[in-house]
Design an enzyme around this catalytic site. Structure first.
Site, short mmCIF file in Angstrom:
data_model
loop_
_atom_site.label_atom_id
_atom_site.label_comp_id
_atom_site.label_asym_id
_atom_site.label_seq_id
_atom_site.Cartn_x
_atom_site.Cartn_y
_atom_site.Cartn_z
CE LYS A 195 6.62 -8.99 0.65
NZ LYS A 195 7.06 -7.45 0.57
CD GLU A 269 -7.28 -4.63 5.85
OE1 GLU A 269 -7.85 -4.03 5.55
OE2 GLU A 269 -6.55 -3.87 7.00
CB CYS A 303 -7.45 -0.93 4.09
SG CYS A 303 -6.58 -1.06 5.13
CD GLU A 400 -7.94 0.89 -1.37
OE1 GLU A 400 -7.50 -0.28 -1.98
OE2 GLU A 400 -8.07 1.01 -0.21
#
Ligand code: ADP
Length: 489
Positions: A195, A269, A303, A400
């Site tokens: 997906k 991840e 990331c 983040e």
């Protein structure tokens, strides 16, 4: 002022580069409506629902995308299960040939993939063209090579595929993440239900067309589109053997809870907040390029972005001056223009999040710097931003942001910078800039980060494992390590 740089700041090379002009978009074949790719064909969703995908630079609608519900996911899993019975038994070298064919077709259609990636996701065409698409093809080439060598990769063991892999990917590297996930799964004899993220489904659906054209047996790869609910339907499906997820730490934690107590294998991840560390003995001009590449590549939607800069105090003034000068030369704007350095923020939602953090940074008392460049009045754009004199406790340092925002801290000793770099919930990546090999080895051993780059940043290669520690997740993708999560012994 440094000289205005028009050349790419990234040193990736490809021998099949081209330079699509904006008018190239006319030659890209896009449908108005995209269905689900299940069992080798495009099928309408049981949900009967579609959602729009937009060009984040122009805010124009590109196409409607099918929304898969639980029934659709079940159909995809059933197709993958049926295909697994054959796919896992065909000679490994035949499997390899199919994967090579996907890689070659991707090279042939590279131009189209690059343009669609940039239209749908907002990243500069130079990056889609020179990085995302070549690297995606390289992942298929690399793992095709492993398909018939698994017994050499794992000597004295008998590696076997797991079955059906459910793979959920984010919006920052849509095609590349699909390649990272699909290539090792196929090489190891698994079948796939993948997906893509809801804002960037188009290159995965182009990949579905390519896979159909490649003659890969029906059901080996199924691509279902939708948002979080569709992802959850994959995660919760009882006949899935493995979940591979790349995305936010929050969703990663939810997935881990959802599959606790089942025998599904999991790799995650997740987020990151990497330290990019500049020592006084570093080649400073190169380091400044590395800082720019580290945080502004892909608008900072990375990331492993080097989003926390640590500069040794003795060179802080000069590095910051050079960095500000270099930022003045960055071109923010039309992602389809090959001179653009910073393209569009992927979605309105993400732009709101970044702007919220810019406000938090100012309120917390860090000193904000943005270059004088303009940004287009339409579309989702954000100026590259520095927060100088940031401190370890600031939220802009700890959390983040996933945008072109860099915090800057200084340090005196190596012990101090190791302590600060590690004092964070994440552990995905880091960068070290120094002339001394001994310092590099010292730091790579002590930094709690899955990937540490020395005198470079954001270098990716299919042969290198990638993955994190702590809240950045677990499991590795890429290289020999990337085969393991898809095998049992
Ligand atoms: P981001 O915050 O970067 O958008 P997300 O973690 O929300 O990242 O999204 C990454 C991927 O996870 C996307 O494909 C998204 O649709 C999917 N996703 C979101 N929520 C869930 C969920 N509850 N279960 C499974 N997948 C999900």
């Amino acid at each position: 002022m440094t000289k205005k740089t028009k050349e790419p700041t990234l040193d990736f090379t490809t021998d099949w580069a081209y330079a699509p002009a904006p008018e190239d978009t006319k030659h890209i074949s896009l449908k108005k409506q995209y269905d689900l790719f299940i069992n080798g064909e495009f099928v309408k969703p049981n949900s009967k629902k579609y959602f729009a995908t937009y060009n984040p630079a122009t805010e124009e609608k590109i196409a409607d995308i099918a929304e898969a519900n639980e029934k659709d996911v079940d159909n995809a899993v059933k197709a993958a299960r049926k295909a697994f019975e054959k796919w896992s038994k065909i000679p490994a070298k035949e499997r390899g040939k199919y994967i090579y064919r996907i890689a070659r077709l991707m090279q042939e259609r590279a131009r189209e993939f690059a343009v669609i990636e940039t239209m749908d996701g907002g990243k500069p065409i130079r990056e889609s063209r020179d990085i995302d698409v070549p690297l995606a093809a390289n992942h298929f080439f690399y793992y095709a090579g492993w398909a018939d060598k698994l017994e050499y990769a794992f000597p004295n063991r008998t590696p076997k595929p797991l079955g059906v892999a459910g793979q959920i990917i984010p919006w920052n590297f849509p095609l590349l993440m699909a390649a990272w996930k699909i290539a090792p799964a196929l090489a190891t004899g698994n079948t796939v239900v993948l997906k893509p993220a809801e804002t960037t489904s188009l290159t995965a659906l182009k990949l579905a067309e390519l896979i159909r054209d490649s003659g890969l047996p029906d059901g080996v790869v199924n691509i279902v589109t939708g948002a979080g609910k569709t992802g959850a339907a994959i995660v919760n499906h009882p006949d899935i053997n493995k979940i591979a997820f790349t995305g936010s730490t929050d969703v990663g934690k939810m997935i881990q809870k959802a599959i606790a107590g089942t025998d599904k294998k999991l790799t995650l991840e997740l987020g990151g907040k990497a330290a990019n560390i500049i020592f006084e003995d570093a080649p400073l001009d190169q380091a400044v390029e590395g800082i720019v590449n580290g945080i502004f590549f892909n608008q900072g939607h990375v990331c492993c972005a080097g989003s926390r800069l640590f500069v040794q105090e003795s060179v802080a003034d000069i590095v910051i001056r050079k960095l500000k000068d270099r930022m003045e030369t960055l071109i923010v704007g039309d992602p389809m223009d090959k001179n653009t350095d910073i393209g569009a923020i992927n979605s309105k939602e993400q732009l709101l999040k970044i702007n919220k953090y810019i406000k938090i940074g100012k309120d917390e008392g860090a000193e904000m710097y943005q270059p004088s460049c303009g940004i287009p009045s339409k579309g989702n754009f954000c100026k590259p931003t520095l927060f100088l004199n940031a401190s370890q406790s600031h939220r802009v340092v700890q959390e983040e942001i996933f945008g072109p925002v860099l915090t800057v801290q200084t340090f005196r000793t190596i012990e101090e910078v190791i302590e600060k770099a590690n004092n964070i919930p994440y552990g995905l990546s880091a960068g070290v800039w120094t002339d001394k090999g001994s310092k590099i080895f010292n730091l790579t051993a002590k930094l709690r980060a899955g990937v540490v780059w020395a005198n470079t940043y954001n270098k990716f290669d299919p042969t290198s494992p990638f993955g994190g520690y702590k809240e950045s997740g677990f499991g590795r993708e890429g290289g020999l390590h990337g085969l393991m999560p898809y095998l049992k012994f």
